[in-house]
Motif scaffolding. Structure first.
Motif, PDB file in Angstrom:
ATOM      1  N   MET A  55       0.820  -1.218   0.000  1.00  5.99           N
ATOM      2  CA  MET A  55       0.000   0.000   0.000  1.00  5.99           C
ATOM      3  C   MET A  55       0.856   1.272   0.000  1.00  5.99           C
ATOM      4  O   MET A  55       0.420   2.302  -0.504  1.00  5.99           O
ATOM      5  CB  MET A  55      -0.945   0.025   1.205  1.00  5.99           C
ATOM      6  CG  MET A  55      -2.258  -0.677   0.994  1.00  5.99           C
ATOM      7  SD  MET A  55      -3.149  -0.241  -0.519  1.00  5.99           S
ATOM      8  CE  MET A  55      -3.578   1.473  -0.267  1.00  5.99           C
ATOM      9  N   ASP A  56       2.059   1.206   0.569  1.00  8.97           N
ATOM     10  CA  ASP A  56       2.956   2.380   0.507  1.00  8.97           C
ATOM     11  C   ASP A  56       3.213   2.736  -0.952  1.00  8.97           C
ATOM     12  O   ASP A  56       3.089   3.898  -1.354  1.00  8.97           O
ATOM     13  CB  ASP A  56       4.313   2.072   1.162  1.00  8.97           C
ATOM     14  CG  ASP A  56       4.266   2.057   2.676  1.00  8.97           C
ATOM     15  OD1 ASP A  56       3.519   2.859   3.259  1.00  8.97           O
ATOM     16  OD2 ASP A  56       5.003   1.248   3.276  1.00  8.97           O
ATOM     17  N   THR A  57       3.587   1.726  -1.729  1.00  9.40           N
ATOM     18  CA  THR A  57       3.938   2.012  -3.125  1.00  9.40           C
ATOM     19  C   THR A  57       2.683   2.301  -3.947  1.00  9.40           C
ATOM     20  O   THR A  57       2.686   3.163  -4.812  1.00  9.40           O
ATOM     21  CB  THR A  57       4.753   0.861  -3.748  1.00  9.40           C
ATOM     22  OG1 THR A  57       4.120  -0.368  -3.436  1.00  9.40           O
ATOM     23  CG2 THR A  57       6.159   0.812  -3.191  1.00  9.40           C
ATOM     24  N   SER A  78       7.851  13.164  -1.537  1.00  7.90           N
ATOM     25  CA  SER A  78       7.117  12.054  -0.926  1.00  7.90           C
ATOM     26  C   SER A  78       8.055  11.222  -0.072  1.00  7.90           C
ATOM     27  O   SER A  78       9.225  11.026  -0.437  1.00  7.90           O
ATOM     28  CB  SER A  78       6.516  11.155  -2.021  1.00  7.90           C
ATOM     29  OG  SER A  78       6.103   9.918  -1.448  1.00  7.90           O
ATOM     30  N   GLU A  79       7.521  10.714   1.027  1.00  8.52           N
ATOM     31  CA  GLU A  79       8.301   9.831   1.913  1.00  8.52           C
ATOM     32  C   GLU A  79       8.840   8.617   1.162  1.00  8.52           C
ATOM     33  O   GLU A  79       9.877   8.067   1.511  1.00  8.52           O
ATOM     34  CB  GLU A  79       7.375   9.365   3.045  1.00  8.52           C
ATOM     35  CG  GLU A  79       8.048   8.543   4.101  1.00  8.52           C
ATOM     36  CD  GLU A  79       7.046   8.076   5.148  1.00  8.52           C
ATOM     37  OE1 GLU A  79       6.827   8.815   6.114  1.00  8.52           O
ATOM     38  OE2 GLU A  79       6.480   6.984   4.996  1.00  8.52           O
ATOM     39  N   GLU A  80       8.153   8.211   0.113  1.00 11.64           N
ATOM     40  CA  GLU A  80       8.532   6.982  -0.602  1.00 11.64           C
ATOM     41  C   GLU A  80       9.434   7.238  -1.808  1.00 11.64           C
ATOM     42  O   GLU A  80       9.795   6.293  -2.507  1.00 11.64           O
ATOM     43  CB  GLU A  80       7.271   6.232  -1.057  1.00 11.64           C
ATOM     44  CG  GLU A  80       6.292   5.894   0.058  1.00 11.64           C
ATOM     45  CD  GLU A  80       6.908   5.055   1.175  1.00 11.64           C
ATOM     46  OE1 GLU A  80       7.844   4.289   0.917  1.00 11.64           O
ATOM     47  OE2 GLU A  80       6.450   5.198   2.330  1.00 11.64           O
ATOM     48  N   GLN A  81       9.754   8.506  -2.078  1.00 11.51           N
ATOM     49  CA  GLN A  81      10.560   8.830  -3.262  1.00 11.51           C
ATOM     50  C   GLN A  81      11.923   9.383  -2.872  1.00 11.51           C
ATOM     51  O   GLN A  81      12.002  10.246  -1.998  1.00 11.51           O
ATOM     52  CB  GLN A  81       9.833   9.883  -4.125  1.00 11.51           C
ATOM     53  CG  GLN A  81       8.570   9.379  -4.771  1.00 11.51           C
ATOM     54  CD  GLN A  81       8.830   8.297  -5.818  1.00 11.51           C
ATOM     55  OE1 GLN A  81       9.815   8.357  -6.557  1.00 11.51           O
ATOM     56  NE2 GLN A  81       7.962   7.298  -5.862  1.00 11.51           N
ATOM     57  N   MET A  98       4.291  14.875   1.247  1.00 13.00           N
ATOM     58  CA  MET A  98       3.283  13.870   1.627  1.00 13.00           C
ATOM     59  C   MET A  98       3.896  12.591   2.167  1.00 13.00           C
ATOM     60  O   MET A  98       4.963  12.151   1.758  1.00 13.00           O
ATOM     61  CB  MET A  98       2.350  13.537   0.463  1.00 13.00           C
ATOM     62  CG  MET A  98       2.981  12.727  -0.643  1.00 13.00           C
ATOM     63  SD  MET A  98       1.718  12.106  -1.793  1.00 13.00           S
ATOM     64  CE  MET A  98       2.752  11.315  -3.031  1.00 13.00           C
ATOM     65  N   ASP A  99       3.175  12.023   3.124  1.00 14.92           N
ATOM     66  CA  ASP A  99       3.378  10.641   3.557  1.00 14.92           C
ATOM     67  C   ASP A  99       2.147   9.916   3.009  1.00 14.92           C
ATOM     68  O   ASP A  99       1.056  10.038   3.565  1.00 14.92           O
ATOM     69  CB  ASP A  99       3.423  10.591   5.092  1.00 14.92           C
ATOM     70  CG  ASP A  99       3.629   9.172   5.611  1.00 14.92           C
ATOM     71  OD1 ASP A  99       3.500   8.225   4.818  1.00 14.92           O
ATOM     72  OD2 ASP A  99       3.895   9.029   6.819  1.00 14.92           O
ATOM     73  N   PRO A 100       2.316   9.212   1.863  1.00 18.66           N
ATOM     74  CA  PRO A 100       1.131   8.666   1.182  1.00 18.66           C
ATOM     75  C   PRO A 100       0.330   7.701   2.053  1.00 18.66           C
ATOM     76  O   PRO A 100      -0.884   7.640   1.957  1.00 18.66           O
ATOM     77  CB  PRO A 100       1.701   7.939  -0.034  1.00 18.66           C
ATOM     78  CG  PRO A 100       3.163   8.114  -0.016  1.00 18.66           C
ATOM     79  CD  PRO A 100       3.573   8.914   1.178  1.00 18.66           C
ATOM     80  N   LEU A 101       1.020   6.949   2.887  1.00 18.87           N
ATOM     81  CA  LEU A 101       0.322   6.034   3.800  1.00 18.87           C
ATOM     82  C   LEU A 101       1.124   5.983   5.090  1.00 18.87           C
ATOM     83  O   LEU A 101       2.239   5.471   5.096  1.00 18.87           O
ATOM     84  CB  LEU A 101       0.251   4.647   3.158  1.00 18.87           C
ATOM     85  CG  LEU A 101      -1.087   3.916   3.163  1.00 18.87           C
ATOM     86  CD1 LEU A 101      -1.333   3.287   4.496  1.00 18.87           C
ATOM     87  CD2 LEU A 101      -2.268   4.812   2.786  1.00 18.87           C
ATOM     88  N   ASP A 102       0.586   6.556   6.137  1.00 22.23           N
ATOM     89  CA  ASP A 102       1.280   6.542   7.422  1.00 22.23           C
ATOM     90  C   ASP A 102       0.712   5.434   8.301  1.00 22.23           C
ATOM     91  O   ASP A 102      -0.498   5.220   8.336  1.00 22.23           O
ATOM     92  CB  ASP A 102       1.103   7.899   8.121  1.00 22.23           C
ATOM     93  CG  ASP A 102       1.731   7.893   9.494  1.00 22.23           C
ATOM     94  OD1 ASP A 102       2.959   7.760   9.570  1.00 22.23           O
ATOM     95  OD2 ASP A 102       0.992   7.981  10.488  1.00 22.23           O
ATOM     96  N   GLY A 103       1.625   4.758   9.001  1.00 24.57           N
ATOM     97  CA  GLY A 103       1.195   3.649   9.868  1.00 24.57           C
ATOM     98  C   GLY A 103       1.059   2.354   9.091  1.00 24.57           C
ATOM     99  O   GLY A 103       0.363   1.431   9.518  1.00 24.57           O
TER     100      GLY A 103
END
Ligand code: AHG
Ligand code: MN
Ligand code: MN
Length: 300
Positions: A55-57, A78-81, A98-103
């Motif tokens: 889900m993060d990606t 983005s936190e993921e990039q 953005m943190d696209p999905l936190d937790g």
């Protein structure tokens, strides 16, 4: 019933900002649907060295695509990039973090997770939180909730699936002085200042609340007060949580609700970020408790 769009307009937000916030808010239905088929971990690490969940990606790629196509954002971190993304097609100067999905480690346990967003009006993404134009987060619980601040207090909205609107849930949210705390980090790696802070809570009758989702743990502060903390440790003196994607947007919102955020010594909203994936020790929550924590730090 007041809906998100009308609330933002009533605050005097410019049409492009209203459109951007609503655009991201509307993606929550799509993201919620994707949970069913994306329950496990990937084999890849994010720029912070953490194992990514599917889900993060998924959420990251989806939001980058939507934001990129909108022409509403010039710069996105983005936190993921690994790198800051520039959209040369943008008709605005908004810079978004953005943190696209936190937790996301809680997805497989079906506990509450959410998306965190901060928006600056030009000037790039490496700006202190005090310069934010807007910040909001969403939370997937029994309701899909959106909590927003455009610098005029904090309001929460809930997604009404049938009418496809975000309806006002709470207005003028003000964080009380509560008696609960959550803390991350291994006890064996805590620094002496943090040990003193936790001892103070335990001796003052505070109870423990910690889910492992920053956005969910902060959200409950808006009702019950208290604090969430993720301290610096012997292994990671600069803590775990990301300044740009987590500390700054939530710090802005909690401060707008009358609370505070600190790294123990200074207001995190005054820190000028030096790099995209910078982390910070943090304490966030009720004003009086944060003042007490800073007192404990300064006398250590
Ligand atoms: P993310 O899912 O975006 O990587 O963030 C995880 C963060 C935060 O949400 C949470 O409070 C904290 O990491 C939990 O860390 P621990 O598992 O170390 O307690
Ligand atoms: Mn996070
Ligand atoms: Mn995340």
């Amino acid at each position: 019933m007041l809906i998100l769009r009308r609330y933002l307009e009533s605050c005097g937000c410019e049409p492009d900002l209203v459109e951007l916030i609503r655009l991201i808010a509307r993606q929550m239905e799509t993201i919620r649907k994707a949970f069913l088929e994306n329950q496990t971990f990937e084999r890849t690490l994010n720029p912070s060295g953490e194992l990514q969940t599917q889900m993060d990606t998924w959420a990251d790629e989806h939001l980058i695509k939507v934001v990129g196509n909108s022409g509403l954002v010039r710069e996105l971190a983005s936190e993921e990039q690994p790198d800051i993304i520039r959209f040369d097609n943008s008709r605005t100067d908004y810079c978004m973090v953005m943190d696209p999905l936190d937790g996301s480690s809680l997805i497989s346990t079906n506990l509450a997770v959410g998306t965190i967003v901060g928006i600056y009006e030009g000037g790039g993404v490496l700006q202190p939180g005090s310069k934010l134009r807007a910040a909001f987060y969403t939370l997937f619980g029994p309701l899909t909730v959106l909590v927003v601040s455009v610098g005029k207090g904090v309001q929460s909205f809930a997604w009404d699936q049938e009418n496809e609107h975000y309806l006002l849930l709470r207005t003028g949210i003000s964080i009380p002085e509560g008696k609960q705390y959550g803390t991350g980090g291994l006890r064996m790696e805590w620094l002496p200042e943090h040990v003193r802070v936790i001892d103070y809570f335990d001796q003052s009758g505070f109870k423990v609340r910690y889910s492992g989702s920053f956005v969910a743990d902060c959200h409950q502060l808006l009702t019950y007060g208290g604090i969430y903390s993720y301290p610096g440790t012997t292994k990671n003196p600069e803590g775990k949580l990301r300044l740009l994607f987590e500390a700054i947007p939530l710090g802005f919102i909690i401060t707008q609700a009358g609370g505070r955020i600190t790294d123990g010594k200074r207001n995190i909203l005054e820190i000028v970020p030096e790099k995209q994936h910078q982390t910070t020790p943090l304490y966030i929550g009720s004003k009086g408790i944060i003042e007490k924590i800073e007192e404990i730090y300064s006398s250590s």
